[in-house]
Design a protein around this motif. Structure first.
Motif, PDB file in Angstrom:
ATOM      1  N   THR A 202     -78.022   3.517 -41.682  1.00 43.70           N
ATOM      2  CA  THR A 202     -79.315   2.848 -41.895  1.00 43.70           C
ATOM      3  C   THR A 202     -79.314   2.042 -43.190  1.00 43.70           C
ATOM      4  OG1 THR A 202     -80.336   4.711 -43.084  1.00 43.70           O
ATOM      5  CG2 THR A 202     -80.497   4.713 -40.666  1.00 43.70           C
ATOM      6  N   LEU A 203     -78.380   2.354 -44.102  1.00 43.02           N
ATOM      7  CA  LEU A 203     -78.260   1.619 -45.358  1.00 43.02           C
ATOM      8  C   LEU A 203     -77.262   0.483 -45.262  1.00 43.02           C
ATOM      9  CD1 LEU A 203     -78.180   4.647 -47.840  1.00 43.02           C
ATOM     10  CD2 LEU A 203     -80.141   3.228 -47.221  1.00 43.02           C
ATOM     11  N   GLY A 204     -76.611   0.350 -44.090  1.00 47.59           N
ATOM     12  CA  GLY A 204     -75.622  -0.705 -43.916  1.00 47.59           C
ATOM     13  C   GLY A 204     -74.260  -0.353 -44.468  1.00 47.59           C
ATOM     14  N   LEU A 205     -74.050   0.918 -44.861  1.00 53.92           N
ATOM     15  CA  LEU A 205     -72.780   1.334 -45.455  1.00 53.92           C
ATOM     16  C   LEU A 205     -71.796   1.852 -44.421  1.00 53.92           C
ATOM     17  CD1 LEU A 205     -74.172   3.128 -48.628  1.00 53.92           C
ATOM     18  CD2 LEU A 205     -73.202   0.832 -48.474  1.00 53.92           C
ATOM     19  N   VAL A 206     -72.270   2.132 -43.224  1.00 55.88           N
ATOM     20  CA  VAL A 206     -71.441   2.583 -42.111  1.00 55.88           C
ATOM     21  C   VAL A 206     -71.947   1.880 -40.857  1.00 55.88           C
ATOM     22  CG1 VAL A 206     -70.866   4.555 -40.617  1.00 55.88           C
ATOM     23  CG2 VAL A 206     -70.878   4.830 -43.110  1.00 55.88           C
ATOM     24  N   ASP A 207     -71.037   1.439 -40.010  1.00 56.19           N
ATOM     25  CA  ASP A 207     -71.398   0.855 -38.720  1.00 56.19           C
ATOM     26  C   ASP A 207     -71.344   1.934 -37.648  1.00 56.19           C
ATOM     27  OD1 ASP A 207     -71.712  -1.664 -39.794  1.00 56.19           O
ATOM     28  OD2 ASP A 207     -69.673  -2.311 -39.298  1.00 56.19           O
ATOM     29  N   PHE A 208     -72.329   1.921 -36.745  1.00 54.52           N
ATOM     30  CA  PHE A 208     -72.350   2.903 -35.655  1.00 54.52           C
ATOM     31  C   PHE A 208     -72.605   2.207 -34.330  1.00 54.52           C
ATOM     32  CE2 PHE A 208     -74.956   5.579 -32.807  1.00 54.52           C
ATOM     33  CZ  PHE A 208     -73.989   6.516 -32.480  1.00 54.52           C
ATOM     34  N   GLN A 209     -71.798   2.558 -33.341  1.00 61.13           N
ATOM     35  CA  GLN A 209     -72.002   2.072 -31.977  1.00 61.13           C
ATOM     36  C   GLN A 209     -71.808   3.242 -31.024  1.00 61.13           C
ATOM     37  OE1 GLN A 209     -69.213  -1.149 -31.365  1.00 61.13           O
ATOM     38  NE2 GLN A 209     -70.644  -2.673 -32.166  1.00 61.13           N
ATOM     39  N   GLU A 210     -72.713   3.346 -30.045  1.00 59.63           N
ATOM     40  CA  GLU A 210     -72.569   4.387 -29.031  1.00 59.63           C
ATOM     41  C   GLU A 210     -71.215   4.257 -28.338  1.00 59.63           C
ATOM     42  OE1 GLU A 210     -74.330   6.912 -28.394  1.00 59.63           O
ATOM     43  OE2 GLU A 210     -76.213   6.514 -29.472  1.00 59.63           O
ATOM     44  N   GLN A 211     -70.597   5.382 -28.089  1.00 59.77           N
ATOM     45  CA  GLN A 211     -69.283   5.486 -27.436  1.00 59.77           C
ATOM     46  C   GLN A 211     -68.130   5.080 -28.347  1.00 59.77           C
ATOM     47  OE1 GLN A 211     -69.489   7.008 -24.561  1.00 59.77           O
ATOM     48  NE2 GLN A 211     -71.728   6.805 -24.638  1.00 59.77           N
ATOM     49  N   ARG A 212     -68.417   4.442 -29.478  1.00 57.47           N
ATOM     50  CA  ARG A 212     -67.337   4.018 -30.372  1.00 57.47           C
ATOM     51  C   ARG A 212     -67.367   4.757 -31.705  1.00 57.47           C
ATOM     52  NH1 ARG A 212     -66.449  -2.300 -30.724  1.00 57.47           N
ATOM     53  NH2 ARG A 212     -64.558  -1.459 -31.710  1.00 57.47           N
ATOM     54  N   GLY A 213     -68.484   5.398 -31.991  1.00 53.95           N
ATOM     55  CA  GLY A 213     -68.582   6.205 -33.198  1.00 53.95           C
ATOM     56  C   GLY A 213     -68.862   5.424 -34.463  1.00 53.95           C
ATOM     57  N   PHE A 214     -68.395   5.980 -35.579  1.00 52.25           N
ATOM     58  CA  PHE A 214     -68.701   5.441 -36.904  1.00 52.25           C
ATOM     59  C   PHE A 214     -67.467   4.763 -37.508  1.00 52.25           C
ATOM     60  CE2 PHE A 214     -71.370   9.164 -36.208  1.00 52.25           C
ATOM     61  CZ  PHE A 214     -72.628   8.677 -36.495  1.00 52.25           C
ATOM     62  N   ARG A 215     -67.697   3.635 -38.141  1.00 48.23           N
ATOM     63  CA  ARG A 215     -66.632   2.912 -38.839  1.00 48.23           C
ATOM     64  C   ARG A 215     -67.199   2.302 -40.116  1.00 48.23           C
ATOM     65  NH1 ARG A 215     -62.081   1.869 -35.797  1.00 48.23           N
ATOM     66  NH2 ARG A 215     -62.276   2.309 -33.562  1.00 48.23           N
ATOM     67  N   LEU A 216     -66.323   2.056 -41.076  1.00 51.08           N
ATOM     68  CA  LEU A 216     -66.731   1.291 -42.237  1.00 51.08           C
ATOM     69  C   LEU A 216     -66.900  -0.171 -41.836  1.00 51.08           C
ATOM     70  CD1 LEU A 216     -66.342   3.653 -44.153  1.00 51.08           C
ATOM     71  CD2 LEU A 216     -65.120   2.109 -45.687  1.00 51.08           C
ATOM     72  N   PRO A 217     -67.829  -0.884 -42.454  1.00 53.97           N
ATOM     73  CA  PRO A 217     -67.973  -2.306 -42.153  1.00 53.97           C
ATOM     74  C   PRO A 217     -66.708  -3.086 -42.508  1.00 53.97           C
ATOM     75  CG  PRO A 217     -69.886  -1.490 -43.366  1.00 53.97           C
ATOM     76  CD  PRO A 217     -68.827  -0.413 -43.421  1.00 53.97           C
ATOM     77  N   GLU A 218     -66.444  -4.120 -41.766  1.00 58.88           N
ATOM     78  CA  GLU A 218     -65.356  -5.029 -42.122  1.00 58.88           C
ATOM     79  C   GLU A 218     -65.773  -5.865 -43.337  1.00 58.88           C
ATOM     80  OE1 GLU A 218     -62.454  -5.042 -40.886  1.00 58.88           O
ATOM     81  OE2 GLU A 218     -62.624  -4.058 -38.918  1.00 58.88           O
ATOM     82  N   LEU A 219     -64.802  -6.387 -44.053  1.00 56.77           N
ATOM     83  CA  LEU A 219     -65.112  -7.268 -45.166  1.00 56.77           C
ATOM     84  C   LEU A 219     -65.604  -8.612 -44.632  1.00 56.77           C
ATOM     85  CD1 LEU A 219     -62.177  -6.640 -47.663  1.00 56.77           C
ATOM     86  CD2 LEU A 219     -64.411  -5.520 -47.517  1.00 56.77           C
ATOM     87  N   SER A 220     -66.581  -9.199 -45.325  1.00 57.62           N
ATOM     88  CA  SER A 220     -67.161 -10.465 -44.908  1.00 57.62           C
ATOM     89  C   SER A 220     -67.460 -11.297 -46.148  1.00 57.62           C
ATOM     90  CB  SER A 220     -68.460 -10.220 -44.123  1.00 57.62           C
ATOM     91  OG  SER A 220     -69.222 -11.408 -44.017  1.00 57.62           O
ATOM     92  N   VAL A 221     -66.843 -12.452 -46.247  1.00 52.87           N
ATOM     93  CA  VAL A 221     -67.093 -13.342 -47.381  1.00 52.87           C
ATOM     94  C   VAL A 221     -68.559 -13.766 -47.404  1.00 52.87           C
ATOM     95  CG1 VAL A 221     -66.571 -15.583 -48.397  1.00 52.87           C
ATOM     96  CG2 VAL A 221     -64.717 -14.165 -47.504  1.00 52.87           C
TER      97      VAL A 221
END
Length: 220
Positions: A50-69
């Motif tokens: 909810t803070l944007g520090l972790v990405d979550f998708q159903e069936q795919r779980g939790f991941r760190l965000p990718e880097l974005s310029v």
């Protein structure tokens, strides 16, 4: 470990470069490290999402965000706005007690930065520096009297640090950091709002005009 303490520990880990951008975070593996239930760890990861520090998708779980310029640029620009205004208001409203806390926060940060060996930081030192740097910038705006501004700044800071920490994990900016942080503190204690705004802008916008990747290439 209580839930709030676990949340803070995980938040520090995901912004201090311990995990790689895009890396999957497995609740089952993480919960075994702390001796908590998978449900508790999942709740912590959802809270971080909810803070944007972790990405979550159903069936795919939790991941760190990718880097974005683009995201790093937007977060940098927002930090400039928030810290410039917060510091200016703190100069107007801040007490001698705020000035003392700012001096103490700068002293602690400077002590850590003076111990850094550029290019070879330990994970422990990196985490310690992240906390000290955050404390310095939070204290800089702490006298502003605007709780919404401070809360927004904190959320933006963590996302900014997460985007930057991988490329800046070698501490190549430390010599310039020491100089710039001192300039900001001196201007704040002299109650020079215009100078504080300019120095904050210069300190943060280097991430747009001369990113650390360019710096390390030039120094190689």
């Amino acid at each position: 470990m209580e839930t709030e303490g676990l949340f803070e520990r995980m938040r520090d880990r995901v912004v201090s470069g311990e995990f790689a951008p895009g890396q999957r975070l497995r609740a089952e593996q993480l919960r075994s490290e702390y001796g908590v239930s998978a449900t508790t760890m999942r709740e912590i990861l959802l809270r971080l999402s909810t803070l944007g520090l972790v990405d979550f998708q159903e069936q795919r779980g939790f991941r760190l965000p990718e880097l974005s310029v683009q995201l790093r640029n937007e977060l940098t620009q927002f930090r400039v706005i928030l810290e410039s205004e917060g510091a200016s208001l703190s100069i107007r409203n801040g007490s001698v007690e705020w000035e003392a806390r700012l001096s103490a926060a700068h002293h602690a940060l400077g002590h850590i930065e003076s111990r850094v060996h550029v290019g070879e930081p330990s994970p422990e030192l990196l985490s310690l520096w992240v906390r000290a740097e955050l404390d310095f910038h939070r204290t800089l705006i702490d006298g502003c009297g605007n709780e919404v501004l401070k809360q927004t700044h904190l959320a933006v800071y963590y996302r900014f640090r997460q985007q930057l920490i991988t490329s800046d994990s070698g501490f190549y900016w430390v010599p310039k950091n020491i100089e710039q942080h001192k300039g900001i503190v001196d201007a704040a204690l002299d109650k020079d709002e215009a100078l504080v705004r300019r120095l904050i802008r210069e300190h943060l916008l280097r991430n747009l005009t001369d990113p650390v990747e360019n710096y390390t290439e030039k120094s190689a």
